[in-house]
Design a protein around this motif. Structure first.
Motif, PDB file in Angstrom:
ATOM      1  N   LEU A 156       7.559  -6.569   3.734  1.00  0.00           N
ATOM      2  CA  LEU A 156       7.825  -5.200   3.280  1.00  0.00           C
ATOM      3  C   LEU A 156       9.311  -4.987   3.023  1.00  0.00           C
ATOM      4  O   LEU A 156       9.717  -4.390   2.020  1.00  0.00           O
ATOM      5  CB  LEU A 156       7.329  -4.200   4.328  1.00  0.00           C
ATOM      6  N   ALA A 157      10.135  -5.485   3.930  1.00  0.00           N
ATOM      7  CA  ALA A 157      11.585  -5.318   3.781  1.00  0.00           C
ATOM      8  C   ALA A 157      12.082  -6.022   2.530  1.00  0.00           C
ATOM      9  O   ALA A 157      12.902  -5.485   1.770  1.00  0.00           O
ATOM     10  CB  ALA A 157      12.297  -5.857   5.020  1.00  0.00           C
ATOM     11  N   THR A 158      11.577  -7.248   2.314  1.00  0.00           N
ATOM     12  CA  THR A 158      12.022  -7.995   1.141  1.00  0.00           C
ATOM     13  C   THR A 158      11.613  -7.279  -0.138  1.00  0.00           C
ATOM     14  O   THR A 158      12.409  -7.181  -1.090  1.00  0.00           O
ATOM     15  CB  THR A 158      11.410  -9.408   1.149  1.00  0.00           C
ATOM     16  N   ALA A 159      10.393  -6.768  -0.142  1.00  0.00           N
ATOM     17  CA  ALA A 159       9.946  -6.055  -1.338  1.00  0.00           C
ATOM     18  C   ALA A 159      10.846  -4.862  -1.620  1.00  0.00           C
ATOM     19  O   ALA A 159      11.326  -4.656  -2.753  1.00  0.00           O
ATOM     20  CB  ALA A 159       8.502  -5.592  -1.140  1.00  0.00           C
ATOM     21  N   ALA A 160      11.104  -4.074  -0.579  1.00  0.00           N
ATOM     22  CA  ALA A 160      11.944  -2.891  -0.762  1.00  0.00           C
ATOM     23  C   ALA A 160      13.339  -3.284  -1.224  1.00  0.00           C
ATOM     24  O   ALA A 160      13.902  -2.676  -2.142  1.00  0.00           O
ATOM     25  CB  ALA A 160      12.017  -2.105   0.545  1.00  0.00           C
ATOM     26  N   ALA A 161      13.895  -4.305  -0.605  1.00  0.00           N
ATOM     27  CA  ALA A 161      15.264  -4.711  -0.940  1.00  0.00           C
ATOM     28  C   ALA A 161      15.332  -5.278  -2.351  1.00  0.00           C
ATOM     29  O   ALA A 161      16.309  -5.046  -3.071  1.00  0.00           O
ATOM     30  CB  ALA A 161      15.760  -5.733   0.073  1.00  0.00           C
ATOM     31  N   THR A 162      14.311  -6.001  -2.752  1.00  0.00           N
ATOM     32  CA  THR A 162      14.314  -6.567  -4.102  1.00  0.00           C
ATOM     33  C   THR A 162      14.289  -5.460  -5.139  1.00  0.00           C
ATOM     34  O   THR A 162      15.062  -5.467  -6.107  1.00  0.00           O
ATOM     35  CB  THR A 162      13.082  -7.480  -4.292  1.00  0.00           C
ATOM     36  N   ILE A 200      11.239   6.159  -4.091  1.00  0.00           N
ATOM     37  CA  ILE A 200       9.917   6.427  -3.517  1.00  0.00           C
ATOM     38  C   ILE A 200       9.344   5.159  -2.887  1.00  0.00           C
ATOM     39  O   ILE A 200       9.004   5.127  -1.703  1.00  0.00           O
ATOM     40  CB  ILE A 200       8.959   6.968  -4.597  1.00  0.00           C
ATOM     41  N   PHE A 201       9.271   4.089  -3.691  1.00  0.00           N
ATOM     42  CA  PHE A 201       8.578   2.905  -3.198  1.00  0.00           C
ATOM     43  C   PHE A 201       9.437   2.111  -2.219  1.00  0.00           C
ATOM     44  O   PHE A 201       8.928   1.528  -1.270  1.00  0.00           O
ATOM     45  CB  PHE A 201       8.101   2.049  -4.368  1.00  0.00           C
ATOM     46  N   GLY A 202      10.738   2.122  -2.444  1.00  0.00           N
ATOM     47  CA  GLY A 202      11.637   1.468  -1.484  1.00  0.00           C
ATOM     48  C   GLY A 202      11.579   2.140  -0.138  1.00  0.00           C
ATOM     49  O   GLY A 202      11.592   1.486   0.911  1.00  0.00           O
ATOM     50  N   SER A 203      11.503   3.464  -0.176  1.00  0.00           N
ATOM     51  CA  SER A 203      11.449   4.196   1.087  1.00  0.00           C
ATOM     52  C   SER A 203      10.160   3.891   1.841  1.00  0.00           C
ATOM     53  O   SER A 203      10.173   3.689   3.065  1.00  0.00           O
ATOM     54  CB  SER A 203      11.564   5.687   0.793  1.00  0.00           C
ATOM     55  N   ILE A 204       9.050   3.837   1.087  1.00  0.00           N
ATOM     56  CA  ILE A 204       7.772   3.506   1.735  1.00  0.00           C
ATOM     57  C   ILE A 204       7.864   2.121   2.366  1.00  0.00           C
ATOM     58  O   ILE A 204       7.500   1.929   3.542  1.00  0.00           O
ATOM     59  CB  ILE A 204       6.623   3.549   0.700  1.00  0.00           C
ATOM     60  N   GLY A 205       8.386   1.164   1.601  1.00  0.00           N
ATOM     61  CA  GLY A 205       8.526  -0.193   2.125  1.00  0.00           C
ATOM     62  C   GLY A 205       9.425  -0.234   3.338  1.00  0.00           C
ATOM     63  O   GLY A 205       9.097  -0.836   4.365  1.00  0.00           O
ATOM     64  N   GLY A 206      10.562   0.436   3.232  1.00  0.00           N
ATOM     65  CA  GLY A 206      11.545   0.393   4.313  1.00  0.00           C
ATOM     66  C   GLY A 206      11.017   0.990   5.596  1.00  0.00           C
ATOM     67  O   GLY A 206      11.151   0.398   6.675  1.00  0.00           O
ATOM     68  N   VAL A 207      10.394   2.153   5.488  1.00  0.00           N
ATOM     69  CA  VAL A 207       9.897   2.809   6.699  1.00  0.00           C
ATOM     70  C   VAL A 207       8.735   2.010   7.283  1.00  0.00           C
ATOM     71  O   VAL A 207       8.652   1.810   8.498  1.00  0.00           O
ATOM     72  CB  VAL A 207       9.492   4.272   6.412  1.00  0.00           C
ATOM     73  N   SER A 208       7.856   1.522   6.396  1.00  0.00           N
ATOM     74  CA  SER A 208       6.707   0.750   6.885  1.00  0.00           C
ATOM     75  C   SER A 208       7.161  -0.542   7.554  1.00  0.00           C
ATOM     76  O   SER A 208       6.485  -1.061   8.441  1.00  0.00           O
ATOM     77  CB  SER A 208       5.763   0.414   5.740  1.00  0.00           C
TER      78      SER A 208
END
Lengths: 846, 846
Positions: A190-196, A235-243
């Motif tokens: 999840l973190a990698t997805a958000a960061a990418t 939006i999606f980075g935040s979801i990834g980051g929090v999750s």
């Protein structure tokens, strides 16, 4: 008129080239360039009995000559010395190279003929269109932000819940290694997805977003702050980051999201895809957009905290730089819409349609304490809580600043490094949250408990974590939960001994550390949640420690601790207070929360600025503060005017304009009429670069120097042609092709000249000019000469000219001057008495 | 320089005397006085296909000449015509007679040498003194306001409670006539006492006080608004008025009381009684006092409603015209202190030490409904509630305006008439509240009730009123109670059938009527309580009527009804919302309250202005609105400059100054340096009347025209000498005695001249100049010429010049011009195209 021709642009004499400084009338100003640039002549005082007034100011790299014997001449000698090689940091200094991509926004109404024509020609129905649209947009902003806020929550609760559920189940099956691997891999993926997403699609989406929105509402238009791509990633980075279990919140990103939505809606689709709408043309200006974005920011807070009133107050206290009564009313409407939308969705989810999302109405952390009164020891305990909270808050800001500076070195290396950093932080966070609970021993479930203990589901106050039946791991209850649930657990009342003191200490240290290292990674990350989490834990520690003295509930202490941390880092008062009240639904607590906030803010203000102000400064955004710096009182407007000034004649040669546009990055040019258009040279007004581009693109040129007037212009253009350009979406200079022959033709600038620019006399004190620019939200401020007979405009002041970096670069010794130093008066009347100017403290300004 | 000597005052040519109007450069402005004053030449449009554009504007007493054939010349003909006999309403028009006792406040920092000297000479310790004092004053304001708020409540509850208790006991003994006489005589005596105090001691204390505070914070210093006598009468008059059973509240008066306390504390004692304090000298300016009074107003609301956050928001939304972030923070502190003080006292009273005062914690009307969700019909019901509430609110404002106009005729006849009117209203109120309960029949007490029924004590939901045992009179429960208790009864939940529909209708009609006739009598009277009372009753009626459709509690409907009435009359949103929440401790209601407020405000805004704005206007207070009137865009600053301008030379003859001070009521005079003090005439700055008086009183004159400079001044004065004068407590012109010989001497004005006055070029549009004056809180705005070669200042604009009455008097036809009329452009470039200026709607300004 005092002009000289540089290239083909007519440049009135302004600074920079010594011999033209004859427009200064004060004795001090007449000697800018007499070679004293690095020497600060001092003079002693005539008055006796005040030996402490003889003061030698030393600059780091400056030779100071104290000219003690030169009593009489000294008074007419300069003390403030302008740097000879000036303007190195000025974005307009290096002509032609726009070093700084940051532009100001234009909140002033350009009252040119075109605007007047457009404004007057609006029919009643168009005005109703505008008003209806304004409210419709507020409605849409509220509805969309509410929708996205709900979607965010839904996604996070489901993804994180699923992750925690699997982990928890594996733990119960005693497959610890498997559980860790599942948990860690979920987090890292999840973190990698958000960061990418963040690193490659929209780097501007990293971080909280509140500083950026704050800067935008102050009039700073930094690149892609509010672009659609930023919205998407936010939006999606935040979801990834929090999750992914980071110690970060979705609240800051929601504010940014709200602002982005407002910006997108205000633009009314995209011109690229031909999705524009006629009605929206009235919103193609910075003023209306500012209002919309203020509404958006308020809606963001309202959606994040489910706190509509708190959202309005946040927009007022923290986000907005300008505020009108009508805006209060409109933001209020927007947040009311958010509240209704959220309520509707939550009601729908109550029936179990939303997967793992289920809990809670509009009130997130329902403390509902049974507090009825408090005693003197309680107040003392709360006071000390506030003081310590303020200290911790100040420390937090200091450390955050430090870490951000280190991170910026890593982040500047490129996107892969950003992702790597994020993954590292993710791994650390995972290890902490999974590993630390093993350090504490299991605790027996309290008797007479309504809740199940240990809880089996994904949330709940009592996590099993491989404890024997009837026991729970209190640290796991905090770590292996979403941040929201952890806060809820900490706030829960009537559970005095639920958490062991050592557990709380471990959790506090871990969260404080993780919160610091998490902000700054390439993921949308809010600061509210880490601060509330650390604060709540700190409050519970204090509550447990002080339990013998006072009999307040530890859940209540957690709330007050969170308030003290928020006050210490964010330095907001009323809005945080109302947000906390709306979060916890506990009005009885109000005076206590107020007290704690006031104390912690006061304490922390002794050390550093609020965290958002710090970040704004670190990002280099040219933020105009609400009050002028004290040293500005010692300067006059004419002092900081940095040349060269480029002005146009009322009917100007096309070549001159093209040359000026190519050569400079200026966004506003004074227009000066000269004979035969007027008897003497007079300032007609100010013309904007964007308007010039549209005019040039239309090629409505004449062979002679004649005023074509407005009518001919209107045969070719409608006002919205210019308005579109005004919204920063217009033509580029490179798009305009003008032949050699056309270069020699003339164009009439009168119809597009704003004939009512705000002006200041050059002798006005800089502090007052700064207030004028700030309070009225101006982009350009024309400086007119004090004494007639010269060019009718001596310069244009912009936001840049009021930045302390610029001023301190021009006058390197101004900081080192203190109250006892002497500067000859600017008033033109030589002082012969014991004056001691140059104070550095502002007194009556706060 | 273009000057002529009138008497001994040098008056630069400005308006009024035709031949000197050469400073206008627009073609329209050049013909002000060519006899067209009452003729409005019109011209048709060149553009075809828009026949509706040919528009004939008719003024009531005006002959309109439509000059259809005069196409080309028409464009350069004036449309806006300045009245020939101008300035009749101007307070500076009739020289020497200051017709209007209202002065502006001076928020601008007068940056003269004196100020600079004082500011720079302040040592660190003095700055700490200032900061500490600022917070101490906020603390004191909060504490005093809380104390007085509590004292008010205590007195009212005891007096009114005693009165009601006796009446109630007599009623139980069936001595109806005796009960009525007791009740009536109590009411009339209390009313007479309050009215006598108000009429003879401080007439300014009558009414709510919120409009006056609002005007003061806008910069209007009307006579004795915040005087100590007003404070005294406000406190005791309010106690008398509320105890006398009038339908009025103590909330508005509390706001005024808070402001008075702040003013008194800020003054730091009285100079009359030699009670001044050195530390307070920094507060002897209008800026700091404005901040204190804002805090005071917030504290007043906080004390009245026990709503600290609501108080801050009220100060922000309704009271203050200028707002700074630092102020938010300070008002917040003040209201927090109020909350703590109140809480302390109420805690003390719980133990029964306060006589009949006993009930309630910080939350006044604890609704605590069991609302968890609402359905679509509920929302529809609430919508209609809001719409109707808005209509009623608008009607209320309209009727109140009407009644106030009638009352003002009576009140102007003198104090005895005021008292008589008050007694009449008191008798009517008494008859209504005692007589009407006889109209309704007794109702049996509901079964399964926790409260006692009928209640015997002074408050309670079920009043006996001569009903048989086990029954109660529902109308008496509302009428024979204090207003607070009546509201509490209406808000009470779970009591669906407590009030019969006819009872509610009678009560609503009576309260609506009584509320209207009560405001305007010579008693301190708040508007909140009557409006909440009527609104709550209206809401309960709606709740009862709609009970079949939706299943919300009638107590909840009462709350929403109160919100809708508040929105409809006061037109406040956020602050009313928060105040209601704090009053009722029911956050769940938030979205519904917001919705109702928004709807009712929107509906009512279609009809008239908010009630406070209405009263401000009726009182003739020159309030500067937050946005400029649309017609101001068609005028330039030079248009409204009303002469004669009186300016001084930098070193001026004493006789000239004395003459000018005697002849005019001006408070600021431009200072213009001429050779030999400068090469050409130049504007030095602005000097204030109060500073001139102090300077003249010191008699530091010279025989020759020489600049004495600042040093000599400082041997005689300290800065606070001028500051005291600046606070409006200074010398009067009559106090200064100057001999004939001294009249011929000279005085140097440079040291007391504010060298950084804000200036506008005469060609700036009036709308922009108005914004400048309003946003920066200026008192004087110097108008400088566009073209050099004339006097360096052409006039001084003040608040008065922006008042629509003044402008409409100068340009009588401006209102009648609509968008389709033509005015030649002011820009100096004659338009030759189809322009249609003069719109009357503002679009982008709201």
């Amino acid at each position: 008129m005092d002009k000289e021709v540089v290239g083909e642009v007519r440049v009135p004499a302004m600074g920079g080239d010594g011999e033209n400084n004859n427009w200064h009338n004060g004795p001090m100003l007449g000697s800018f360039d007499d070679g004293l640039s690095d020497v600060i002549p001092m003079l002693d005082e005539e008055k006796e009995g005040e030996p402490d007034r003889l003061y030698v100011s030393t600059n780091q790299s400056t030779v100071v000559t104290v000219d003690k014997d030169d009593d009489d001449d000294g008074l007419s000698r300069p003390l403030l010395v302008r740097r000879k090689t000036m303007n190195l940091t000025s974005q307009i200094a290096i002509i032609g190279s726009n070093v700084c991509p940051i532009e100001s926004l234009d909140y002033e109404i350009a009252e040119n003929d075109l605007f007047k024509q457009d404004w007057r020609s609006r029919k009643k129905v168009q005005i109703y269109q505008y008003v209806i649209l304004k409210w419709t947009l507020a409605l849409l902003i509220g509805a969309s932000t509410g929708l996205i806020g709900f979607f965010n929550n839904l996604a996070i609760e489901n993804i994180a819940g699923f992750k925690l559920l699997i982990t928890s189940n594996l733990m119960i099956e005693k497959r610890t290694y498997m559980a860790f691997m599942t948990y860690a891999s979920c987090n890292v993926v999840l973190a990698t997805a958000a960061a990418t997403l963040c690193a490659y699609v929209a780097p501007a989406a990293a971080g909280s977003g509140i500083p950026e929105v704050k800067a935008y509402l102050n009039g700073v238009d930094a690149h892609s702050i509010l672009a659609p791509s930023t919205l998407f990633v936010k939006i999606f980075g935040s979801i990834g980051g929090v999750s992914a279990g980071f110690v970060l919140g979705k609240e800051g990103p929601m504010v940014h999201t709200g602002a982005c939505i407002a910006n997108l809606l205000g633009q009314g689709g995209s011109r690229k895809y031909h999705l524009t709408w006629k009605w929206l043309r009235y919103f193609k200006n910075d003023r209306d957009r500012r209002d919309l974005i203020t509404c958006g920011a308020a809606a963001g807070v309202a959606a994040a905290f489910r706190a509509p009133v708190g959202g309005v107050l946040f927009a007022l206290e923290e986000a907005a730089s300008w505020w009108r009564s009508a805006l209060l009313w409109r933001t209020f409407f927007t947040t009311a819409v958010v509240a209704v939308v959220l309520r509707g969705f939550i009601g729908y989810c109550r029936s179990g349609n939303c997967g793992l999302f289920g809990e809670g109405g509009l009130i997130m952390f329902d403390v509902s304490s049974s507090l009825t009164s408090y005693s003197f020891p309680d107040l003392m305990a709360i006071l000390s809580l506030g003081v310590l909270g303020g200290l911790f808050g100040g420390l937090y800001n200091y450390l955050l600043d430090l870490i951000l500076r280190i991170y910026s070195i890593i982040n500047e290396r490129g996107a892969p490094w950003k992702i790597l950093l994020t993954v590292c932080v993710s791994v650390i966070t995972t290890c902490f949250s999974f590993g630390l609970p093993f350090l504490v021993s299991c605790r027996p479930c309290p008797e007479s408990l309504k809740d199940s203990c240990p809880t089996i589901g994904r949330s709940g106050n009592y996590k099993n974590f491989q404890c024997p039946s009837g026991q729970y791991n209190d640290l796991a209850s905090l770590f292996l939960n979403t941040n929201d649930d952890a806060i809820r657990n900490l706030f829960s009342g009537g559970t005095d001994n639920e958490y062991h003191l050592s557990t709380l200490f471990i959790f506090f240290a871990a969260i404080f550390f993780l919160g610091l290292i998490t902000y700054g990674i390439a993921v949308p990350s809010g600061l509210f949640i880490p601060v509330i989490l650390a604060g709540a834990c700190y409050g519970r520690i204090m509550g447990t420690l002080l339990g013998s003295i006072c009999d307040l509930d530890p859940g209540l202490f957690a709330l007050l601790g969170a308030a003290s941390f928020l006050g210490g880092t964010m330095r907001m008062t009323v809005s945080v207070c109302v947000i906390l009240l709306e979060l916890t639904n506990d009005l009885i607590m109000l005076p206590l929360v107020m007290l704690v906030l006031l104390i912690s803010k006061t304490v922390a203000d002794c050390f550093n600025k609020g965290v958002y102000d710090q970040i704004v400064k670190m990002k280099g955004l040219p933020f105009m503060e609400a009050h002028a710096e004290p040293y500005m009182r010692n300067l006059i407007a004419g002092d900081v005017v940095s040349g060269p000034l480029v002005s146009f004649a009322g009917v100007e040669r096309v070549g001159n304009i093209m040359h000026a546009l190519r050569l400079t990055g200026h966004n506003g040019f004074p227009v000066v009429d000269e004979p035969p258009f007027s008897e003497t040279p007079e300032l007609v007004g100010l013309v904007l670069r964007s308007h010039l581009l549209v005019l040039l693109n239309g090629k409505m040129f004449n062979h002679d120097r004649v005023a074509t007037g407005t009518s001919e212009l209107f045969t070719r253009y409608v006002a919205s042609d210019f308005a579109k350009a005004g919204s920063g979406k217009g033509l580029k200079l490179e798009d305009i092709e003008i032949s050699e022959a056309e270069m020699e033709m003339f164009v009439d600038l009168h119809p597009i000249t704003n004939t009512s620019p705000y002006t200041v006399v050059e002798s006005m004190s800089l502090a007052k000019a700064a207030m004028l620019l700030r309070e009225l939200g101006l982009r350009h401020l024309c400086v007119v000469p004090k004494v007639p007979g010269r060019s009718p405009v001596v310069g244009v002041l912009t936001r840049h000219d009021f930045m302390s970096e610029h001023i301190l670069d021009m006058f390197p010794n101004i900081r080192s001057l203190n109250r006892n130093d002497v500067r000859t008066a600017v008033s033109g009347t030589p002082l012969s008495g014991p004056t001691d100017p140059s104070g550095v403290e502002s007194v009556s300004n706060d």
